[in-house]
Scaffold this motif. Sequence first.
Motif, PDB file in Angstrom:
ATOM      1  N   LEU A   1      -6.559   2.172   6.462  1.00 49.75           N
ATOM      2  CA  LEU A   1      -5.356   2.168   6.130  1.00 49.75           C
ATOM      3  C   LEU A   1      -4.463   2.280   4.817  1.00 49.75           C
ATOM      4  O   LEU A   1      -3.985   3.804   4.525  1.00 49.75           O
ATOM      5  N   LEU A   2      -5.097   1.619   4.009  1.00 48.77           N
ATOM      6  CA  LEU A   2      -4.773   1.441   2.554  1.00 48.77           C
ATOM      7  C   LEU A   2      -5.328   2.336   2.421  1.00 48.77           C
ATOM      8  O   LEU A   2      -5.269   3.183   0.735  1.00 48.77           O
ATOM      9  N   SER A   3      -6.301   3.202   2.683  1.00 48.74           N
ATOM     10  CA  SER A   3      -6.669   4.752   1.715  1.00 48.74           C
ATOM     11  C   SER A   3      -6.086   6.098   1.876  1.00 48.74           C
ATOM     12  O   SER A   3      -6.119   6.673   0.933  1.00 48.74           O
ATOM     13  N   ILE A   4      -5.062   6.244   2.875  1.00 49.25           N
ATOM     14  CA  ILE A   4      -4.654   6.650   3.800  1.00 49.25           C
ATOM     15  C   ILE A   4      -3.165   6.854   3.360  1.00 49.25           C
ATOM     16  O   ILE A   4      -2.520   7.649   2.810  1.00 49.25           O
ATOM     17  N   LEU A   5      -2.335   5.679   3.631  1.00 51.94           N
ATOM     18  CA  LEU A   5      -1.712   5.364   3.423  1.00 51.94           C
ATOM     19  C   LEU A   5      -0.726   5.889   1.544  1.00 51.94           C
ATOM     20  O   LEU A   5      -0.345   6.604   1.487  1.00 51.94           O
ATOM     21  N   PRO A   6      -1.311   5.237   0.400  1.00 52.31           N
ATOM     22  CA  PRO A   6      -1.037   5.921  -0.966  1.00 52.31           C
ATOM     23  C   PRO A   6      -0.833   7.489  -1.029  1.00 52.31           C
ATOM     24  O   PRO A   6      -0.369   8.247  -1.530  1.00 52.31           O
ATOM     25  N   ARG A   7      -1.994   7.551  -1.179  1.00 55.47           N
ATOM     26  CA  ARG A   7      -2.679   9.393  -0.966  1.00 55.47           C
ATOM     27  C   ARG A   7      -1.759  10.222   0.026  1.00 55.47           C
ATOM     28  O   ARG A   7      -0.975  11.165  -0.820  1.00 55.47           O
ATOM     29  N   SER A   8      -1.311   9.653   1.240  1.00 60.77           N
ATOM     30  CA  SER A   8      -0.217  11.012   1.745  1.00 60.77           C
ATOM     31  C   SER A   8       0.989   9.598   1.341  1.00 60.77           C
ATOM     32  O   SER A   8       2.220  11.207   1.601  1.00 60.77           O
ATOM     33  N   ALA A   9       1.899   9.262   0.726  1.00 62.27           N
ATOM     34  CA  ALA A   9       3.257   8.751   0.404  1.00 62.27           C
ATOM     35  C   ALA A   9       3.597   9.337  -0.682  1.00 62.27           C
ATOM     36  O   ALA A   9       4.132  10.601  -1.024  1.00 62.27           O
ATOM     37  N   THR A  10       2.516   8.890  -1.987  1.00 62.59           N
ATOM     38  CA  THR A  10       2.720   9.545  -3.926  1.00 62.59           C
ATOM     39  C   THR A  10       1.339  10.543  -3.764  1.00 62.59           C
ATOM     40  O   THR A  10       2.164  11.168  -4.874  1.00 62.59           O
ATOM     41  N   GLY A  11       0.448  10.488  -3.210  1.00 63.59           N
ATOM     42  CA  GLY A  11      -0.243  11.294  -4.099  1.00 63.59           C
ATOM     43  C   GLY A  11      -1.269  10.115  -4.780  1.00 63.59           C
ATOM     44  O   GLY A  11      -2.416  11.113  -5.721  1.00 63.59           O
ATOM     45  N   GLN A  12      -1.210   9.295  -4.451  1.00 67.05           N
ATOM     46  CA  GLN A  12      -2.378   8.407  -5.866  1.00 67.05           C
ATOM     47  C   GLN A  12      -3.392   8.119  -4.694  1.00 67.05           C
ATOM     48  O   GLN A  12      -3.615   7.128  -3.059  1.00 67.05           O
ATOM     49  N   PRO A  13      -4.560   7.604  -5.548  1.00 71.75           N
ATOM     50  CA  PRO A  13      -6.179   7.024  -4.991  1.00 71.75           C
ATOM     51  C   PRO A  13      -5.935   5.735  -4.083  1.00 71.75           C
ATOM     52  O   PRO A  13      -5.935   5.662  -3.649  1.00 71.75           O
ATOM     53  N   ILE A  14      -5.397   5.310  -4.466  1.00 72.87           N
ATOM     54  CA  ILE A  14      -4.055   3.750  -4.723  1.00 72.87           C
ATOM     55  C   ILE A  14      -3.501   3.581  -5.291  1.00 72.87           C
ATOM     56  O   ILE A  14      -3.173   3.793  -6.093  1.00 72.87           O
ATOM     57  N   THR A  15      -3.010   2.585  -4.701  1.00 69.70           N
ATOM     58  CA  THR A  15      -1.624   2.058  -5.292  1.00 69.70           C
ATOM     59  C   THR A  15      -2.185   0.685  -6.525  1.00 69.70           C
ATOM     60  O   THR A  15      -3.418  -0.057  -6.444  1.00 69.70           O
ATOM     61  N   THR A  16      -1.337   0.331  -7.549  1.00 70.83           N
ATOM     62  CA  THR A  16      -1.555  -0.495  -8.258  1.00 70.83           C
ATOM     63  C   THR A  16      -1.762  -1.728  -8.584  1.00 70.83           C
ATOM     64  O   THR A  16      -2.895  -2.369  -8.465  1.00 70.83           O
ATOM     65  N   TYR A  17      -1.263  -1.840  -7.091  1.00 71.06           N
ATOM     66  CA  TYR A  17      -1.096  -3.963  -6.769  1.00 71.06           C
ATOM     67  C   TYR A  17      -1.530  -4.040  -5.438  1.00 71.06           C
ATOM     68  O   TYR A  17      -0.605  -3.292  -4.334  1.00 71.06           O
ATOM     69  N   PHE A  18      -2.178  -4.266  -4.665  1.00 67.49           N
ATOM     70  CA  PHE A  18      -2.163  -4.768  -3.123  1.00 67.49           C
ATOM     71  C   PHE A  18      -2.717  -5.763  -3.306  1.00 67.49           C
ATOM     72  O   PHE A  18      -3.237  -6.683  -3.386  1.00 67.49           O
ATOM     73  N   ASN A  19      -1.728  -7.115  -3.354  1.00 72.82           N
ATOM     74  CA  ASN A  19      -1.377  -8.584  -2.091  1.00 72.82           C
ATOM     75  C   ASN A  19      -1.355  -8.931  -0.876  1.00 72.82           C
ATOM     76  O   ASN A  19      -1.144  -8.023  -0.038  1.00 72.82           O
ATOM     77  N   MET A  20      -2.496  -9.937  -1.384  1.00 77.33           N
ATOM     78  CA  MET A  20      -3.072 -10.468   0.417  1.00 77.33           C
ATOM     79  C   MET A  20      -2.720 -12.146   0.209  1.00 77.33           C
ATOM     80  O   MET A  20      -2.639 -12.577  -0.257  1.00 77.33           O
ATOM     81  N   ILE A  21      -1.474 -12.588   1.494  1.00 76.23           N
ATOM     82  CA  ILE A  21      -1.440 -13.537   1.553  1.00 76.23           C
ATOM     83  C   ILE A  21      -1.292 -14.362   2.391  1.00 76.23           C
ATOM     84  O   ILE A  21      -0.655 -13.937   3.635  1.00 76.23           O
ATOM     85  N   SER A  22      -1.685 -15.238   2.693  1.00 75.84           N
ATOM     86  CA  SER A  22      -2.440 -16.694   3.173  1.00 75.84           C
ATOM     87  C   SER A  22      -1.517 -17.631   3.610  1.00 75.84           C
ATOM     88  O   SER A  22      -1.923 -18.210   4.719  1.00 75.84           O
ATOM     89  N   GLY A  23      -0.899 -17.739   2.897  1.00 79.70           N
ATOM     90  CA  GLY A  23      -0.166 -19.548   2.797  1.00 79.70           C
ATOM     91  C   GLY A  23       0.905 -19.715   1.405  1.00 79.70           C
ATOM     92  O   GLY A  23       0.230 -18.753   0.444  1.00 79.70           O
ATOM     93  N   PRO A  24       1.028 -20.847   1.683  1.00 75.63           N
ATOM     94  CA  PRO A  24       2.165 -21.453   0.509  1.00 75.63           C
ATOM     95  C   PRO A  24       1.076 -22.084  -0.590  1.00 75.63           C
ATOM     96  O   PRO A  24      -0.468 -22.293   0.108  1.00 75.63           O
ATOM     97  N   ARG A  25       0.930 -22.516  -2.330  1.00 76.35           N
ATOM     98  CA  ARG A  25      -0.014 -22.503  -2.612  1.00 76.35           C
ATOM     99  C   ARG A  25       0.067 -24.486  -2.523  1.00 76.35           C
ATOM    100  O   ARG A  25       0.104 -24.947  -1.822  1.00 76.35           O
TER     101      ARG A  25
END
Length: 490
Positions: free
Chosen positions: A269-293
């Motif tokens: 999904l990350l591979s096809i999303l930015p390429r379909s959206a803006t023509g970027q191979p990947i976005t600058t940031y990909f954040n993964m949040i699994s909980g608080p500090r």
Amino acid sequence: MGAHLFPLDGGRIKDGGEDMTTEFRIDVNTALGKTEVRAHFRKAMDTLMTNRRNQFPDDAALQALRHQAQAIRANALSKLPELLEQLESNLTKNGVQVHWAETTEEANQIVLSIMQKHNAKSIIKGKSMVSEEMGLNHFLEERGIEALESDLGEFIIQLDGETPSHIIMPAIHKSKEQISQLFHDKFPDIPYTDNVDELTASARRILRDKFYAAQVGLSGVNFAVAETGTLCLVENEGNGRMSTTVPPVHIAVTGIEKVVEKLGDIPPLLSILPRSATGQPITTYFNMISGPRKADEKDGPTEVHLVLLDNGRSNIYSDPELLATLRCIRCGACINHCPVYVRIGGHSYGTVYPGPIGTILEPQKEGLKVHGELIQASSLCGACGEVCPVRIPIPDIINRLRYDSVRKDSEHTNTRDAGSKRKPLEAAIWQGWSWSASHPSVYNFGGTMATHMRGLVPNKVGAWTSVRSAPKLADKTLHQQLKALGVDHE
């Protein structure tokens, strides 16, 4: 397209017993007269289409990736109830507080209650279309709470008191010169410049203090992983990361359909999303949040909340034909390739989600009485379906909604306000035609009479002929022409 996409004399609605032209048609025809704005859209969409095309030089590989992305989203939707429960369970184990909201009103109240609990008077926001769907900024500002957008495009249109005109590029309708003047008007101490880098740096300086001062940060969610209880955010500017880590409280808002089953579903999904959206191979940031500090960590929020919003999605989910609408990953590719959108822009739709995806989503969420006219704002060229990375059959869904708007006899339809666009006179005419077509003698007699009386056919037969020439009947029926040619037509 002609000067008028929707003829003004053909778009009447009843309100208080008086006829008036629909707001949508007025907005469309106003937009068509804005030559400069239309040029901005044309240039921007051409660039986005070219960028996307360059990212997929191998069509076979593209189709394989689309098939995989479609399968991932379809699988998640097929298990949606249990995956949502799994997501809640794992998030809760990770220390995230999960809230359920059936309506946007409930979602807004949840956000407000969290902020009141912390006596928060300001919130800094990363980009979130669901928060736009909720009307959150206006809701909070009415209650004395500052809601500031940190995405550059969202920040620009917030300064100008506008709504997004595109789901991933909210200020795409504005020129560089307009933005330069807007910054100068709102921040007179900043020297006027039309240099994009300098404008971006100015916005960054303005926002930096806000990140540290805000008591609560808010973000959207691109994908929510049920397997691990992880919230994934895709962005290019870093404001999403700042909004979710600097303030002591983080609130994420998302639609219930954004869940995926496994963490391994994310790379395709990350591979096809930015390429379909803006023509970027990947976005600058990909954040993964699994909980608080955690206790041994030095940064991040001490409290994380997730608001899961329904707002009509369960109703869409219950219809097997319309369910595909929920596969959307909000890339905007359908919008970028839409010949209608490029001419009328996003604001003409009068909805949170414009373009083809808005054309099918908004009438289902808000009802055909409210947004049923959008389903006519399509050429059905099929470009949206051809570029959708998760293969949503948008043209088919538009046709289905057109059917629902005038009929309520489908066995499985529960489309909101189905049949609301049905016109008794038009229905009677079609029923009469159907009856005559099933009685050959009546049909042949009618055809002969219509041929003889063709000179009486008016040149104007409603809105359709406001931008088209009325059809002229032939001077001989088809049977007469075949007979003259010696063709056996019995």
